[in-house]
Design an enzyme around this catalytic site. Structure first.
Site, mmCIF file in Angstrom:
data_model
loop_
_atom_site.group_PDB
_atom_site.id
_atom_site.type_symbol
_atom_site.label_atom_id
_atom_site.label_comp_id
_atom_site.label_asym_id
_atom_site.label_seq_id
_atom_site.Cartn_x
_atom_site.Cartn_y
_atom_site.Cartn_z
ATOM 1 N N ASN A 1 26.963 27.932 61.630
ATOM 2 C CA ASN A 1 28.101 28.629 62.233
ATOM 3 C C ASN A 1 27.592 29.970 62.732
ATOM 4 O OD1 ASN A 1 30.437 29.992 62.834
ATOM 5 N ND2 ASN A 1 31.275 29.961 60.758
ATOM 6 N N TRP A 2 27.498 30.099 64.050
ATOM 7 C CA TRP A 2 26.907 31.308 64.621
ATOM 8 C C TRP A 2 27.915 32.459 64.731
ATOM 9 C CZ3 TRP A 2 23.190 29.213 69.056
ATOM 10 C CH2 TRP A 2 22.072 28.643 68.431
ATOM 11 N N LYS A 3 29.154 32.204 64.341
ATOM 12 C CA LYS A 3 30.184 33.264 64.331
ATOM 13 C C LYS A 3 30.121 34.065 65.643
ATOM 14 C CE LYS A 3 30.041 33.133 59.327
ATOM 15 N NZ LYS A 3 30.216 33.809 58.058
ATOM 16 N N HIS B 1 38.347 28.367 58.936
ATOM 17 C CA HIS B 1 37.324 29.206 58.291
ATOM 18 C C HIS B 1 38.002 30.416 57.641
ATOM 19 C CE1 HIS B 1 33.912 31.862 57.720
ATOM 20 N NE2 HIS B 1 33.157 30.791 57.799
ATOM 21 N N GLU C 1 37.280 33.417 57.525
ATOM 22 C CA GLU C 1 37.389 34.611 58.375
ATOM 23 C C GLU C 1 38.581 34.494 59.310
ATOM 24 O OE1 GLU C 1 33.352 34.504 59.732
ATOM 25 O OE2 GLU C 1 32.700 35.083 57.715
ATOM 26 N N GLU D 1 33.777 26.684 50.960
ATOM 27 C CA GLU D 1 33.124 27.981 51.135
ATOM 28 C C GLU D 1 33.870 29.030 50.299
ATOM 29 O OE1 GLU D 1 30.796 28.187 55.079
ATOM 30 O OE2 GLU D 1 32.858 28.699 55.539
ATOM 31 N N GLY E 1 28.424 35.639 53.267
ATOM 32 C CA GLY E 1 27.802 36.851 53.795
ATOM 33 C C GLY E 1 27.505 37.902 52.739
ATOM 34 N N SER F 1 26.220 31.962 51.743
ATOM 35 C CA SER F 1 24.884 32.501 51.454
ATOM 36 C C SER F 1 23.829 31.423 51.199
ATOM 37 C CB SER F 1 24.947 33.496 50.285
ATOM 38 O OG SER F 1 25.785 34.585 50.617
ATOM 39 N N GLY G 1 25.833 30.352 57.678
ATOM 40 C CA GLY G 1 26.132 31.443 58.606
ATOM 41 C C GLY G 1 24.853 32.171 58.971
ATOM 42 N N GLY G 2 24.642 33.325 58.342
ATOM 43 C CA GLY G 2 23.521 34.214 58.682
ATOM 44 C C GLY G 2 22.173 33.521 58.826
#
Ligand code: 13P
Length: 253
Positions: free
Chosen positions: A10-12, A96, A98, A168, A174, A214, A235-236
């Site tokens: 997920n490149w957000k 998600h 977020e 999640e 994150g 993470s 993610g990251g």
């Protein structure tokens, strides 16, 4: 039943179009010998058509990070399932944390979005997870039950054939704090039986349940070793092709 693992990035809200294409190209090269894992990346809406074209001849699939549930109309700033599908996406991430936290997403809007995704033949990745307070107050299972039951309300397992569930925990996103093996194991087992209770044994058995929060090359192998973990939503650590490939090839670590 054996479920092919899915490793999704997920490149957000990262990467311009050219940057997304560059990473997608690098990843396609690195993935050329991957056969035993499904791979998906979800760039921003703007990069969807570019990345889909870039990955046309690779086995990496593309997903959207969201959609709007109406087909078309005067909904300034929104994008429909049909449009996402036409841009080359196969998956769509829905609900998600977020989006729940910053954009007012609710189980009701999630439910409408799952329906829209199904209607267009997109594969929804339904995200669920408890906050740190929920966990401290021992509400983890009741929150997850509510998010799954309400998010999938009124849908039959025939309609939901391509559903992917992503657990999640909000406190692990994150933050560098990964849930422990015991915590992930307990929740994934719970979700597997919840799907059985809500739908059927067959449906529960074939539905992939991903873990996200993470995930990185150092913890992926242990997480993927948990019985009911069928993949990761990253993610990251998915933003850099050289890092992400180590997660995709977790079996070689
Ligand atoms: P991180 O891997 O950066 O914790 O993000 C997880 C996530 O939100 C994927 O959807």
């Amino acid at each position: 039943m054996s479920r092919t693992p899915l490793i999704a990035g997920n490149w957000k809200m990262y990467k311009t179009g050219p940057e997304a294409v560059e990473t997608a190209m690098e990843l396609a090269k690195l993935c050329s010998d991957v056969t035993d894992v499904d791979v998906m990346i979800a760039p921003t809406y703007l990069s969807l058509p570019l990345v889909s074209t870039t990955l046309r001849d690779s086995r990496i699939k593309v997903g959207s990070q969201n959609l709007y549930f109406e087909n078309q109309g005067a909904f300034t700033g929104e994008v429909s399932a049909e449009m996402i599908k036409a841009a080359g996406a196969e998956y769509v991430i829905i609900g998600h944390s977020e989006r729940r936290q910053y954009f007012g997403e609710t189980d009701l809007s999630v439910n409408k979005k799952i329906r829209a995704a199904m209607g267009s033949g997109l594969k929804p990745v339904l995200c669920i997870g408890e906050t740190e307070t929920d966990r401290d107050e021992e509400k983890t299972f009741s929150i997850l039950d509510k998010q799954v039951s309400n998010g999938l309300k009124g849908l039959s397992f025939d309609e939901l054939g391509n559903l992917v569930l992503a657990y999640e925990p909000v406190w692990a996103i994150g933050t560098g704090k990964t849930a422990s093996v015991d915590q992930v194991d307990e929740v994934h087992q719970y979700l597997r039986s919840l799907l059985e209770k809500l739908f059927s044994n067959d449906f529960s058995d074939k539905t992939r349940i991903l873990y996200g929060g993470s995930v990185n090359p150092d913890n992926v192998k242990e997480l993927m070793g948990i019985k009911d973990v069928d993949g990761a939503l990253v993610g990251g650590a998915s933003l850099d092709a050289d890092t992400f490939i180590n997660i995709i090839k977790y079996r070689d670590l």
